[in-house]
Design a protein around this motif. Structure first.
Motif, mmCIF file in Angstrom:
data_model
loop_
_atom_site.group_PDB
_atom_site.id
_atom_site.type_symbol
_atom_site.label_atom_id
_atom_site.label_comp_id
_atom_site.label_asym_id
_atom_site.label_seq_id
_atom_site.Cartn_x
_atom_site.Cartn_y
_atom_site.Cartn_z
ATOM 1 N N ASP A 1 0.858 -1.187 0.000
ATOM 2 C CA ASP A 1 0.000 0.000 0.000
ATOM 3 C C ASP A 1 0.893 1.235 0.000
ATOM 4 N N LEU A 2 1.595 1.430 -1.105
ATOM 5 C CA LEU A 2 2.608 2.480 -1.188
ATOM 6 C C LEU A 2 2.022 3.864 -0.988
ATOM 7 N N ALA A 3 0.758 4.051 -1.377
ATOM 8 C CA ALA A 3 0.144 5.379 -1.261
ATOM 9 C C ALA A 3 -0.040 5.818 0.183
ATOM 10 N N SER A 4 0.205 4.928 1.146
ATOM 11 C CA SER A 4 0.105 5.292 2.560
ATOM 12 C C SER A 4 1.406 5.878 3.105
ATOM 13 N N LEU A 5 2.397 6.100 2.237
ATOM 14 C CA LEU A 5 3.691 6.588 2.700
ATOM 15 C C LEU A 5 3.542 7.893 3.498
ATOM 16 N N GLN A 6 4.439 8.055 4.485
ATOM 17 C CA GLN A 6 4.351 9.193 5.400
ATOM 18 C C GLN A 6 5.572 10.101 5.392
ATOM 19 N N THR A 7 6.640 9.746 4.688
ATOM 20 C CA THR A 7 7.777 10.660 4.586
ATOM 21 C C THR A 7 7.246 11.992 4.072
ATOM 22 N N PHE A 8 7.548 13.072 4.810
ATOM 23 C CA PHE A 8 6.872 14.354 4.549
ATOM 24 C C PHE A 8 7.858 15.444 4.175
ATOM 25 N N GLY A 9 7.477 16.220 3.165
ATOM 26 C CA GLY A 9 8.272 17.367 2.745
ATOM 27 C C GLY A 9 7.519 18.652 3.058
ATOM 28 N N GLU A 10 8.037 19.423 4.003
ATOM 29 C CA GLU A 10 7.387 20.665 4.412
ATOM 30 C C GLU A 10 7.905 21.817 3.546
ATOM 31 N N ASP A 11 6.965 22.572 2.973
ATOM 32 C CA ASP A 11 7.325 23.682 2.092
ATOM 33 C C ASP A 11 7.950 24.805 2.910
ATOM 34 N N LYS A 12 9.205 25.143 2.584
ATOM 35 C CA LYS A 12 9.925 26.201 3.285
ATOM 36 C C LYS A 12 10.272 27.360 2.344
ATOM 37 N N GLY A 13 9.486 27.523 1.306
ATOM 38 C CA GLY A 13 9.723 28.626 0.388
ATOM 39 C C GLY A 13 10.558 28.218 -0.800
ATOM 40 N N ASP A 14 11.890 28.226 -0.650
ATOM 41 C CA ASP A 14 12.757 27.852 -1.760
ATOM 42 C C ASP A 14 13.204 26.400 -1.683
ATOM 43 N N HIS A 15 12.750 25.690 -0.641
ATOM 44 C CA HIS A 15 13.115 24.277 -0.501
ATOM 45 C C HIS A 15 12.061 23.546 0.327
ATOM 46 N N TYR A 16 12.135 22.216 0.285
ATOM 47 C CA TYR A 16 11.321 21.379 1.161
ATOM 48 C C TYR A 16 12.217 20.852 2.286
ATOM 49 N N LEU A 17 11.649 20.679 3.456
ATOM 50 C CA LEU A 17 12.356 20.073 4.571
ATOM 51 C C LEU A 17 11.765 18.674 4.754
ATOM 52 N N VAL A 18 12.554 17.654 4.417
ATOM 53 C CA VAL A 18 12.052 16.282 4.354
ATOM 54 C C VAL A 18 12.420 15.502 5.603
ATOM 55 N N ASN A 19 11.399 14.838 6.180
ATOM 56 C CA ASN A 19 11.606 13.962 7.327
ATOM 57 C C ASN A 19 10.847 12.665 7.098
ATOM 58 N N GLY A 20 11.474 11.537 7.449
ATOM 59 C CA GLY A 20 10.806 10.251 7.298
ATOM 60 C C GLY A 20 11.798 9.125 7.100
ATOM 61 N N ASP B 1 24.616 8.069 -5.336
ATOM 62 C CA ASP B 1 24.885 9.510 -5.304
ATOM 63 C C ASP B 1 23.602 10.298 -5.084
ATOM 64 N N LYS B 2 22.512 9.827 -5.683
ATOM 65 C CA LYS B 2 21.245 10.542 -5.605
ATOM 66 C C LYS B 2 20.091 9.558 -5.471
ATOM 67 N N CYS B 3 18.966 10.082 -4.994
ATOM 68 C CA CYS B 3 17.770 9.253 -4.768
ATOM 69 C C CYS B 3 16.567 9.927 -5.404
ATOM 70 N N PHE B 4 15.775 9.159 -6.168
ATOM 71 C CA PHE B 4 14.471 9.654 -6.622
ATOM 72 C C PHE B 4 13.441 9.100 -5.641
ATOM 73 N N ALA B 5 12.660 9.990 -5.043
ATOM 74 C CA ALA B 5 11.826 9.590 -3.914
ATOM 75 C C ALA B 5 10.405 10.115 -4.031
ATOM 76 N N LEU B 6 9.489 9.323 -3.508
ATOM 77 C CA LEU B 6 8.110 9.763 -3.334
ATOM 78 C C LEU B 6 7.979 10.346 -1.932
ATOM 79 N N VAL B 7 7.535 11.590 -1.871
ATOM 80 C CA VAL B 7 7.454 12.319 -0.602
ATOM 81 C C VAL B 7 6.082 12.967 -0.487
ATOM 82 N N ARG B 8 5.450 12.809 0.665
ATOM 83 C CA ARG B 8 4.144 13.434 0.876
ATOM 84 C C ARG B 8 4.322 14.930 1.101
ATOM 85 N N THR B 9 3.556 15.727 0.372
ATOM 86 C CA THR B 9 3.583 17.176 0.561
ATOM 87 C C THR B 9 2.220 17.714 0.997
ATOM 88 N N ASP B 10 1.232 16.822 1.090
ATOM 89 C CA ASP B 10 -0.110 17.223 1.528
ATOM 90 C C ASP B 10 -0.721 16.055 2.292
#
Length: 402
Positions: free
Chosen positions: A146-165, A177-186
């Protein structure tokens, strides 16, 4: 996503084959013959010898590691027919494509379709040259099937998101080197509240912990994000579009996983040849065990039919892309891969039970680990049960009973 070039005429294709054959002969290091690539593997750190580096750079310069990708981003700009010629000539020479990994199999094709021009020009060329390693931030401890239940959250900080999870089963995360990620923003929406972001793995607040598997390797990780800053320009598509983009990427992943990954390599060698080596033959040169002979024949017929079906599906797909048929391919391909690995272990008998120590060849030990590693293929990338649901709903048109 940009489509492959128009198919060339047969004479032109023959001339191209001659060009490819000559180029491989001039550029492929003999010492690498019949070896597999290591840069894209999730089973170990990317280690290159000087010869491997030369080969990767040569293929990257020609764009032949990603032959059908647009030339303006470093790809080959070739047709699918030409790409198959390169594939066939590499196999003929005992060579391998040194450009791979998640950037090629999953992220690159998705970014070509959904990314901004600036994102494509920044991220695609390093992928085509094999210079960068990507990992995937999808599953979480409480959001797998149930991937759509993910909770890692990106808080809008203007010029960037602050991601926790937290993410889990991050393949190759400790080397990426880099990660493509699904992050909840709402948090007020489920699928509609998910966004697709690109995260630098060396960002402050990113912590990776490898997970050891039964096969003895640690290709997967737990990944923790604590107040990780993600620039707004690293948002792919629009905010809230992540579920759509993420599903498209999964179609690319499942199409590639359907080939079996490491299992495909294991099954590339003929099980018949393996059986003759370990079981012996009669006076007529055939395997004496008629039951085993019949099961090997059935598997090799099924495997060949599957590979042809997968190729036909890719050709028939719109723009040469992928669709929901990827769920059928993933379900069938991974199951066949497991069956092939099981047969290989059975064929080797006692020699197929080795784990370490003397008395076993490297090929035999690799076979055991491949067999064990392959148990996960029907789970990751979307379990078989999930693929059954997708096939039922999106291909067969079946509706849930209310």
């Amino acid at each position: 996503m940009a489509t492959a070039a128009e198919a060339p005429a047969r004479d032109d294709l023959d001339a191209f084959r001659d060009e490819v054959r000559a180029w491989i002969a001039a550029n492929f290091p003999e010492e690498l013959k019949n070896r597999s690539m290591t840069f894209s593997s999730v089973e170990g750190a990317p280690v290159e010898t000087p010869a491997m580096t030369r080969w990767r750079e040569a293929m990257g310069e020609r764009g032949w590691g990603t032959p059908t990708w647009p030339k303006e981003y470093g790809g080959g700009g070739l047709s699918r027919d030409q790409a198959r010629v390169i594939e066939a000539e590499l196999a003929r020479a005992g060579a391998y494509n040194p450009i791979g990994g998640m950037g090629v199999m999953m992220f690159g094709p998705t970014l070509l379709e959904y990314g901004s021009e600036a994102q494509k020009r920044e991220h695609i060329p390093p992928i085509t040259r094999g210079e960068i390693r990507w990992c995937q931030g999808y599953s979480e401890p409480n959001a797998g099937s149930d991937l759509a239940s993910l909770q890692t959250f990106g808080e809008d900080k203007g010029d960037h998101y602050l991601v926790n999870g937290q993410k889990t089963w991050t393949s190759g995360g400790q080397w990426a080197d880099k990660c493509f990620a699904l992050v909840r923003t709402d948090r007020t929406k489920k699928q509609g509240g998910i966004s697709f972001m690109l995260i630098d793995m060396d960002s402050p607040g990113v912590e990776v912990k490898p997970i050891q598997m039964i096969s003895g390797v640690s290709p997967f990780c737990e990944t923790f994000f604590t107040n990780v800053k993600v620039p707004k320009e690293n948002l792919v598509g629009e905010e809230g579009q992540g579920w759509t983009i993420g599903k498209r990427l999964l179609q690319h992943e499942r199409t590639n996983l359907s080939g079996g990954g490491a299992l495909a390599a294991a099954n590339a060698q003929s099980l018949s040849a393996l059986a003759k080596k370990y079981r012996g033959t009669g006076a007529d040169g055939q395997l004496e065990d008629t039951d085993l002979r019949a099961r090997i024949a059935k598997f090799e017929i099924d495997w060949a039919a599957f590979l042809l079906t997968a190729r036909r599906a890719a050709v028939e797909g719109k723009g040469g892309g992928v669709s929901t048929i990827s769920s059928i391919l993933k379900k069938a391909g991974t199951k066949l891969g497991q069956e092939g690995a099981e047969l290989a272990i059975e064929i080797m008998g006692r020699q197929g039970l080795g784990w370490e120590g003397e008395g076993f060849t490297e090929e035999e030990l690799t076979g055991v680990r491949t067999w064990l590693f392959g148990k996960a293929t029907t789970i990751y990338g979307g379990s078989t049960e999930i693929q059954n649901n997708i096939v039922a709903k999106n291909i067969l048109g079946m509706l849930d009973h209310q």
